[in-house]
Design a protein around this motif. Structure first.
Motif, PDB file in Angstrom:
ATOM      1  N   ILE A 280       0.834  -1.207   0.000  1.00 48.62           N
ATOM      2  CA  ILE A 280       0.000   0.000   0.000  1.00 48.62           C
ATOM      3  C   ILE A 280       0.870   1.260   0.000  1.00 48.62           C
ATOM      4  N   THR A 281       2.103   1.146  -0.556  1.00 51.16           N
ATOM      5  CA  THR A 281       2.986   2.315  -0.605  1.00 51.16           C
ATOM      6  C   THR A 281       2.339   3.445  -1.404  1.00 51.16           C
ATOM      7  N   GLY A 282       1.631   3.099  -2.477  1.00 49.99           N
ATOM      8  CA  GLY A 282       1.045   4.122  -3.341  1.00 49.99           C
ATOM      9  C   GLY A 282      -0.344   4.553  -2.932  1.00 49.99           C
ATOM     10  N   VAL A 283      -0.864   4.087  -1.786  1.00 50.82           N
ATOM     11  CA  VAL A 283      -2.194   4.489  -1.340  1.00 50.82           C
ATOM     12  C   VAL A 283      -2.055   5.752  -0.497  1.00 50.82           C
ATOM     13  N   PRO A 284      -2.647   6.873  -0.901  1.00 51.33           N
ATOM     14  CA  PRO A 284      -2.446   8.132  -0.163  1.00 51.33           C
ATOM     15  C   PRO A 284      -3.133   8.156   1.195  1.00 51.33           C
ATOM     16  N   VAL A 285      -4.323   7.577   1.294  1.00 50.79           N
ATOM     17  CA  VAL A 285      -5.103   7.678   2.528  1.00 50.79           C
ATOM     18  C   VAL A 285      -5.625   6.287   2.873  1.00 50.79           C
ATOM     19  N   VAL A 286      -5.481   5.881   4.143  1.00 50.21           N
ATOM     20  CA  VAL A 286      -6.019   4.605   4.632  1.00 50.21           C
ATOM     21  C   VAL A 286      -6.986   4.951   5.770  1.00 50.21           C
ATOM     22  N   ASP A 287      -8.286   4.758   5.525  1.00 50.11           N
ATOM     23  CA  ASP A 287      -9.289   5.065   6.537  1.00 50.11           C
ATOM     24  C   ASP A 287      -9.864   3.777   7.117  1.00 50.11           C
ATOM     25  N   GLY A 288     -10.913   3.938   7.916  1.00 48.93           N
ATOM     26  CA  GLY A 288     -11.533   2.771   8.559  1.00 48.93           C
ATOM     27  C   GLY A 288     -12.116   1.806   7.553  1.00 48.93           C
ATOM     28  N   GLN A 289     -12.666   2.296   6.420  1.00 50.74           N
ATOM     29  CA  GLN A 289     -13.263   1.404   5.414  1.00 50.74           C
ATOM     30  C   GLN A 289     -12.195   0.542   4.754  1.00 50.74           C
ATOM     31  N   ILE A 290     -11.009   1.143   4.437  1.00 52.49           N
ATOM     32  CA  ILE A 290      -9.923   0.355   3.823  1.00 52.49           C
ATOM     33  C   ILE A 290      -9.375  -0.642   4.840  1.00 52.49           C
ATOM     34  N   SER A 291      -9.289  -0.222   6.113  1.00 50.88           N
ATOM     35  CA  SER A 291      -8.818  -1.150   7.140  1.00 50.88           C
ATOM     36  C   SER A 291      -9.760  -2.343   7.256  1.00 50.88           C
ATOM     37  N   THR A 292     -11.053  -2.099   7.211  1.00 52.39           N
ATOM     38  CA  THR A 292     -12.033  -3.201   7.266  1.00 52.39           C
ATOM     39  C   THR A 292     -11.848  -4.129   6.070  1.00 52.39           C
ATOM     40  N   TRP A 293     -11.627  -3.540   4.891  1.00 45.42           N
ATOM     41  CA  TRP A 293     -11.424  -4.386   3.710  1.00 45.42           C
ATOM     42  C   TRP A 293     -10.177  -5.233   3.849  1.00 45.42           C
ATOM     43  N   LEU A 294      -9.072  -4.671   4.423  1.00 40.55           N
ATOM     44  CA  LEU A 294      -7.832  -5.446   4.603  1.00 40.55           C
ATOM     45  C   LEU A 294      -8.080  -6.652   5.516  1.00 40.55           C
ATOM     46  N   ILE A 295      -8.838  -6.440   6.595  1.00 39.73           N
ATOM     47  CA  ILE A 295      -9.146  -7.562   7.497  1.00 39.73           C
ATOM     48  C   ILE A 295      -9.976  -8.614   6.780  1.00 39.73           C
ATOM     49  N   GLN A 296     -10.976  -8.183   5.978  1.00 38.40           N
ATOM     50  CA  GLN A 296     -11.812  -9.139   5.241  1.00 38.40           C
ATOM     51  C   GLN A 296     -10.974  -9.921   4.232  1.00 38.40           C
ATOM     52  N   ALA A 297     -10.051  -9.234   3.505  1.00 39.46           N
ATOM     53  CA  ALA A 297      -9.200  -9.928   2.529  1.00 39.46           C
ATOM     54  C   ALA A 297      -8.271 -10.917   3.222  1.00 39.46           C
ATOM     55  N   THR A 298      -7.713 -10.523   4.378  1.00 38.92           N
ATOM     56  CA  THR A 298      -6.826 -11.421   5.120  1.00 38.92           C
ATOM     57  C   THR A 298      -7.579 -12.653   5.594  1.00 38.92           C
ATOM     58  N   THR A 299      -8.778 -12.469   6.112  1.00 45.80           N
ATOM     59  CA  THR A 299      -9.578 -13.607   6.597  1.00 45.80           C
ATOM     60  C   THR A 299      -9.940 -14.542   5.446  1.00 45.80           C
ATOM     61  N   ALA A 300     -10.363 -13.971   4.299  1.00 46.45           N
ATOM     62  CA  ALA A 300     -10.731 -14.804   3.156  1.00 46.45           C
ATOM     63  C   ALA A 300      -9.518 -15.565   2.629  1.00 46.45           C
ATOM     64  N   ALA A 301      -8.338 -14.902   2.571  1.00 49.15           N
ATOM     65  CA  ALA A 301      -7.124 -15.589   2.092  1.00 49.15           C
ATOM     66  C   ALA A 301      -6.722 -16.713   3.043  1.00 49.15           C
ATOM     67  N   ARG A 302      -6.874 -16.479   4.367  1.00 41.06           N
ATOM     68  CA  ARG A 302      -6.522 -17.529   5.328  1.00 41.06           C
ATOM     69  C   ARG A 302      -7.429 -18.748   5.163  1.00 41.06           C
ATOM     70  N   LEU A 303      -8.718 -18.513   4.843  1.00 33.76           N
ATOM     71  CA  LEU A 303      -9.619 -19.641   4.609  1.00 33.76           C
ATOM     72  C   LEU A 303      -9.183 -20.454   3.394  1.00 33.76           C
ATOM     73  N   LEU A 304      -8.475 -19.824   2.425  1.00 28.90           N
ATOM     74  CA  LEU A 304      -7.977 -20.536   1.238  1.00 28.90           C
ATOM     75  C   LEU A 304      -6.571 -21.082   1.447  1.00 28.90           C
ATOM     76  N   GLY A 305      -6.009 -20.921   2.645  1.00 26.00           N
ATOM     77  CA  GLY A 305      -4.699 -21.499   2.944  1.00 26.00           C
ATOM     78  C   GLY A 305      -3.547 -20.557   2.697  1.00 26.00           C
ATOM     79  N   ALA A 306      -3.767 -19.281   2.480  1.00 23.07           N
ATOM     80  CA  ALA A 306      -2.696 -18.329   2.217  1.00 23.07           C
ATOM     81  C   ALA A 306      -2.634 -17.317   3.344  1.00 23.07           C
TER      82      ALA A 306
END
Length: 568
Positions: free
Chosen positions: A478-504
């Motif tokens: 996320i080096t090129g992301v200018p602003v990280v708010d609560g909505q992006i943080s929520t999306w990061l947690i959702q992506a991490t959880t979904a990837a963990r369910l797939l073994g990554a």
């Protein structure tokens, strides 16, 4: 022309008269006839009215007295019924006030009535009302005593229940036997609740049966409580002060059993008093009030026969005069219709044809001055409408040409819009790249602002590539992301959880001080998300994860081969 022909035709009403003059003349004739009829009926009915007033005076008084008496009886019984349904102080005061009003009403009507039969009925109703009041007071005292006994019993039940529940909540069981011992207290509490329910049903159901059930439940509660007190004297489970209170509750159960029996007897006595004395006496008083009403109705029927005879004569006279008025009014109406409505009907028909678009229409001016002016105005309007229709047809032709041009322009706009949408979809696909840098490792460089649509697309593509590449590590840069708010943080947690369910496992890199402060301020739990400062550190961490996973697989393969050799 037809207009000149009409001007030479004779008529009862001059054709040069205006509509206003014609209507005034017709209404004047009708009003004159009505006044003559009214004067005649006034003279005739004055004599009839004097006879009927003398005849109906006594009947009216008798009827009014009977209505007052029946209403007072009904109101008193309704107030008493409300008290029996809800025996509170307000309903008692209403019932007592209605019964007193009934007695005063009967005394007044008996004093003023002149019909001997009605006087006899009123005297009997007065005597019955006095007895009714006495029985009502006895019933009220019995209900009040029963209510006090029930309230005292409810208070005792509440204290007993609270004491048992307090002892259970304060208990400190340790061994399984302690829990079994407390079951007796819980059973006693449950039985006490059931006894409370049966006491409440003593008024709506069979009193004796409800009382027997309440006594049976209370005895069961007493048995469970006393068995607990006999078998569990050790204060280790229940505190000593609670044991003393439970002992007091056990003694109060005997008093409650006696109170239930007393309440049952009081309820039965109250029901017997209501059903055997109060209600039969109320029915007797209602029958007497009905007999009073029947007497008044009989007198009213006799008077009605006399009045009917007089009114029959009046109806005959009125019918004859009305028939004459109808004939005269009908003849006048036909005459006015011929002079007024016929030209109007012709105008209406011509207007309907003009609305359907039929050719040039003209109406012949005739009738009064207003109708002639209206006909000329209609002819002028028809000519103007013909000119406007020609202009509308020309404008419609121009509008059709313009509509064809607009349709062609709209088609071109739709093609350009489709091309733009396709280009936008391609740009969105390129804006979320997923790069496999080595076997089992993916890198997702994020650049620019991330909205909800782009986050959803990136998550779908990331999960798809994890499955297709069999990736074990996904690096989110996320080096090129200018602003990280609560909505992006929520999306990061959702992506991490979904990837963990797939073994990554996901690694977040490119975090600057501003981003780290925004993530902390969002309040999102990032415990499952690994973070590194730079992409290089993220790649090194990913390689360690891959080597660790490779070592685990080799060790598992060695164990599996050793197991196979041992089996052989």
């Amino acid at each position: 022309m037809a207009t000149s022909a009409h001007t030479t035709r004779p008529s009862l009403i001059g054709r040069d008269m205006s509509l206003r003059a014609r209507l005034i003349l017709g209404y004047g004739i009708i009003v004159s006839l009505t006044l003559i009829f009214g004067l005649f009926m006034l003279t005739y009915t004055r004599g009839v009215r004097n006879r009927l007033e003398t005849l109906s005076a006594d009947v009216t008084i008798d009827t009014r007295y009977s209505i007052e008496a029946v209403t007072a009886v009904a109101e008193a019984q309704r107030a008493l019924d409300r008290f029996l349904q809800q025996p509170n102080e307000r309903h008692y005061q209403d019932a007592a006030r209605q019964i007193d009003f009934l007695q005063r009403t009967i005394e007044r009507l008996e004093r003023d009535a002149h019909n001997p039969a009605m006087v006899g009925h009123l005297r009997r109703i007065g005597n019955q009302a006095a007895t009714y009041r006495q029985i009502f007071e006895e019933t009220r005292n019995s209900i009040a005593a029963r209510q006090r006994a029930r309230d005292d019993l409810y208070t005792a039940f509440l204290q007993q229940y609270q004491t048992i529940e307090q002892a259970i909540s304060n208990a400190r069981p340790i061994a399984p036997s302690d829990y079994l011992a407390l079951m007796d207290l819980s059973r006693a509490s449950t039985r006490l609740q059931l006894a409370y329910v049966w006491i409440g049903r003593m008024e709506s159901e069979d009193t004796a049966t409800a009382a027997d059930n309440a006594l049976a439940e209370l005895r069961q509660a007493r048995t469970f409580l006393r068995r607990y007190l006999v078998l569990n004297t050790n204060p280790r489970i229940v505190r000593p002060e609670d044991l003393e209170r439970l002992q007091s509750v056990s003694e109060s159960f005997d008093r409650s059993i006696i109170s239930i029996a007393s309440l049952s007897s009081a309820s039965i006595r109250t029901e017997v008093l209501i059903n055997s004395r109060l209600k039969p006496h109320a029915a007797q008083m209602s029958r007497e009030a009905t007999a009073l009403s029947d007497t008044a109705l009989m007198a009213l029927s006799i008077a009605a026969v006399d009045i009917s005879r007089e009114t029959s004569q009046i109806r005959t006279i009125i019918s004859s005069v009305l028939a004459l008025l109808l004939i005269a009014g009908g003849a006048l109406g036909v005459l006015l219709a011929a002079l007024i409505t016929r030209p109007l009907n012709e105008l209406v028909a011509a207007t309907a044809r003009l609305a359907r678009g039929e050719g040039a229409l003209r109406v012949q001016p005739r009738g009064g001055r207003e109708l002639i002016l209206l006909a000329h105005a209609f002819n002028d309007m028809a000519a103007e409408l013909e000119r406007e229709r020609a202009e509308i047809r020309r404008q419609n032709a121009l509008l059709a040409e313009r509509a064809a041009e607009l349709e062609q322009t709209l088609h071109q706009l739709r093609e350009e819009t489709a091309a733009r949408e396709q280009l936008s979809a391609t740009v969105r696909q390129l804006s979320v790249p997923i790069i496999p840098i080595m076997e089992g490792v993916l890198v997702a460089p994020l650049v620019g602002e991330i909205d909800a649509e782009r986050a959803q697309l990136l998550q779908q593509r990331l999960l798809h590539r994890i499955v297709t590449e069999r990736a074990q590590v996904a690096i989110l840069d996320i080096t090129g992301v200018p602003v990280v708010d609560g909505q992006i943080s929520t999306w990061l947690i959702q992506a991490t959880t979904a990837a963990r369910l797939l073994g990554a496992r996901c690694i977040l890199v490119g975090i600057n001080p501003e981003v780290s402060q925004a993530l902390v301020a969002s309040g999102i739990d990032l415990g499952d998300l690994a973070t590194r400062a730079t992409l290089r550190e993220g790649l090194e961490y990913a390689m360690r994860i891959m080597r660790a996973a490779s070592g685990v697989r080799q060790e598992a393969n060695g164990i599996r081969h050793a197991t196979v050799r041992v089996r052989h």
